[in-house]
Design a protein around this motif. Structure first.
Motif: not given
Length: 169
Positions: A63-79
């Motif tokens: 309801x509040x945002x138009x854009x979602x930026x997901x931030x993640x470390x790389x753990x075992x070749x994945x999110x």
């Protein structure tokens, strides 16, 4: 300017992922949510976790945002696992919260990852791209950040990439 939220998915609230987020958000234009501070259980076909923080959090984000930026470390070749649980819970939007899921259409998604070296494997971005496609979202792009050999600073090349990435928003 469109409203952007950075969703931090890391097992450590103030680790390297947070350092990358702070660099990305150095102008403080984006809000940040740290998933580590939320109680979000794994997806369950019987929806036993429907009383946790996921649905209220997602309602607020949608309801509040138009854009979602997901931030993640790389753990075992994945999110990270915490971010994977968040993505898995989007299945709730396909079952008992369909009206909320429909509100994802037309919104934007992007992703920033980080690790100790410039070693992101091909295919890492696929779950983000395909999830955006499935949900009817626009995938804006992604970047990867890595740190100096001593692990204390984001490299200059990675900072340049983040500076370019920031222009997407």
């Amino acid at each position: 300017m469109k409203k952007t939220i950075i969703i931090q998915g890391s097992s450590k609230s103030y680790g390297n992922t947070n350092t990358v987020i702070n660099y990305l958000n150095k102008d403080e234009n984006f809000d940040i949510i740290d998933l580590k501070t939320k109680n979000i259980g794994p997806f369950d076909y019987e929806f036993k976790n429907k009383e946790d923080d996921f649905i209220p959090l997602l309602e607020d984000i949608i309801n509040k945002y138009d854009t979602f930026v997901f931030a993640t470390p790389v753990y075992w070749y994945s999110m990270s696992g915490i971010l994977k649980d968040f993505f898995d819970r989007m299945s709730d939007l396909l079952h008992y919260k369909k009206e909320l899921g429909r509100k994802m259409r037309g919104k934007n998604m992007a992703m920033i990852s980080n690790s100790g070296a410039n070693d992101l494997k091909q295919g890492f971005t696929m779950p983000f791209i395909e999830s955006a496609n499935y949900l009817g979202m626009n995938y804006l792009g992604d970047t990867h950040a890595w740190f100096t050999e001593d692990g204390t600073n984001i490299t200059i090349e990675a900072k340049d990439n983040i500076d370019t990435f920031r222009k997407l928003f």
